[in-house]
Design a protein around this motif. Sequence first.
Motif, PDB file in Angstrom:
ATOM      1  N   TRP A  22      11.629  -6.932 -43.359  1.00  0.00           N
ATOM      2  CA  TRP A  22      11.586  -8.375 -43.159  1.00  0.00           C
ATOM      3  C   TRP A  22      12.331  -9.135 -44.252  1.00  0.00           C
ATOM      4  CZ3 TRP A  22       9.471 -11.824 -46.553  1.00  0.00           C
ATOM      5  CH2 TRP A  22       8.656 -11.288 -47.549  1.00  0.00           C
ATOM      6  N   THR A  44      10.014  -8.757 -36.690  1.00  0.00           N
ATOM      7  CA  THR A  44       9.248  -7.807 -35.881  1.00  0.00           C
ATOM      8  C   THR A  44       9.919  -7.503 -34.545  1.00  0.00           C
ATOM      9  OG1 THR A  44       7.904  -9.547 -34.862  1.00  0.00           O
ATOM     10  CG2 THR A  44       7.063  -8.561 -36.916  1.00  0.00           C
ATOM     11  N   SER A  45      11.050  -8.137 -34.281  1.00  0.00           N
ATOM     12  CA  SER A  45      11.788  -7.862 -33.047  1.00  0.00           C
ATOM     13  C   SER A  45      12.255  -6.408 -33.037  1.00  0.00           C
ATOM     14  CB  SER A  45      12.998  -8.794 -32.952  1.00  0.00           C
ATOM     15  OG  SER A  45      13.844  -8.394 -31.898  1.00  0.00           O
ATOM     16  N   ALA A  83      18.150 -10.491 -32.783  1.00  0.00           N
ATOM     17  CA  ALA A  83      16.726 -10.840 -32.735  1.00  0.00           C
ATOM     18  C   ALA A  83      16.525 -12.260 -32.226  1.00  0.00           C
ATOM     19  CB  ALA A  83      16.088 -10.669 -34.114  1.00  0.00           C
ATOM     20  N   VAL A  84      17.368 -13.189 -32.664  1.00  0.00           N
ATOM     21  CA  VAL A  84      17.271 -14.577 -32.200  1.00  0.00           C
ATOM     22  C   VAL A  84      17.528 -14.651 -30.695  1.00  0.00           C
ATOM     23  CG1 VAL A  84      18.390 -16.846 -32.318  1.00  0.00           C
ATOM     24  CG2 VAL A  84      17.784 -15.639 -34.424  1.00  0.00           C
ATOM     25  N   THR A 117      14.403 -12.974 -28.713  1.00  0.00           N
ATOM     26  CA  THR A 117      13.049 -13.440 -29.005  1.00  0.00           C
ATOM     27  C   THR A 117      12.830 -14.774 -28.313  1.00  0.00           C
ATOM     28  OG1 THR A 117      13.138 -12.331 -31.138  1.00  0.00           O
ATOM     29  CG2 THR A 117      11.410 -13.984 -30.839  1.00  0.00           C
ATOM     30  N   ARG A 118      11.841 -14.831 -27.451  1.00  0.00           N
ATOM     31  CA  ARG A 118      11.592 -16.039 -26.662  1.00  0.00           C
ATOM     32  C   ARG A 118      11.283 -17.231 -27.559  1.00  0.00           C
ATOM     33  NH1 ARG A 118       8.469 -15.779 -21.294  1.00  0.00           N
ATOM     34  NH2 ARG A 118      10.582 -15.796 -20.546  1.00  0.00           N
ATOM     35  N   SER A 119      10.354 -17.097 -28.465  1.00  0.00           N
ATOM     36  CA  SER A 119      10.063 -18.171 -29.413  1.00  0.00           C
ATOM     37  C   SER A 119       9.559 -17.541 -30.703  1.00  0.00           C
ATOM     38  CB  SER A 119       9.025 -19.148 -28.862  1.00  0.00           C
ATOM     39  OG  SER A 119       7.814 -18.482 -28.597  1.00  0.00           O
ATOM     40  N   ALA A 120      10.181 -17.941 -31.793  1.00  0.00           N
ATOM     41  CA  ALA A 120       9.784 -17.446 -33.110  1.00  0.00           C
ATOM     42  C   ALA A 120       9.526 -18.653 -34.000  1.00  0.00           C
ATOM     43  CB  ALA A 120      10.865 -16.563 -33.699  1.00  0.00           C
ATOM     44  N   GLU A 138       8.386 -13.388 -37.874  1.00  0.00           N
ATOM     45  CA  GLU A 138       8.324 -13.055 -36.442  1.00  0.00           C
ATOM     46  C   GLU A 138       9.642 -12.453 -35.958  1.00  0.00           C
ATOM     47  OE1 GLU A 138       6.331 -15.749 -33.646  1.00  0.00           O
ATOM     48  OE2 GLU A 138       5.810 -16.935 -35.414  1.00  0.00           O
ATOM     49  N   LEU A 139      10.762 -12.967 -36.430  1.00  0.00           N
ATOM     50  CA  LEU A 139      12.045 -12.385 -36.045  1.00  0.00           C
ATOM     51  C   LEU A 139      12.188 -10.958 -36.569  1.00  0.00           C
ATOM     52  CD1 LEU A 139      14.494 -15.374 -36.563  1.00  0.00           C
ATOM     53  CD2 LEU A 139      13.834 -14.318 -34.395  1.00  0.00           C
TER      54      LEU A 139
END
Length: 175
Positions: free
Chosen positions: A41, A33-34, A18-19, A22-25, A30-31
């Motif tokens: 979560w 929801t990847s 996920a990191v 993911t462009r920016s978290a 937010e991670l």
Amino acid sequence: MYTLLGNAKDALFDLMDAVLVTRSAYSFVELSTSPVFRRQWSSIYEAIEDGLPPRFELMQLYIAQLPQTRQLVLAGDHTAWSRPHAKTLKDRTYEHQAQPMSGAKPVTVGQGYSTIAWIPEQYGSWALPLLHERITSFDNPISKAAAQLKLVCENLPQRPISLWDVSFIYPHQLA
């Protein structure tokens, strides 16, 4: 690598994916929801709390994958993570930020991290971090970087070329 992750390895592996994608978290939520994070979560928090990846063993695994055909290039970086509003964060320190063009203040309160990475190509921005460690209030950037370089070099078959970020120099030495 998967077998070295220990407890919570499935969630840690998903979190790493996920990191990476993911462009920016701005939060763990937010991670979570990847599309590559296949868990609830709350398992992100459990993975971080329960998973303690062995840094030394992971570094040795990464080094074993490096090409042995040419001289290796390593790069060191000191990064300040500004956390001025996190008053309960343990062991915050004053950190120098080498970003005079951005308008950011040159000193911030937060945590410093030292990274040593393998640079595989002459051009490009890809790198493989071999060690990424926090610089505590009992260390300084130069002593942490020296210890990391020594540890990495002890595990390499040949002497590398090493390049270092200017922010390892203390601000008063820049004047």
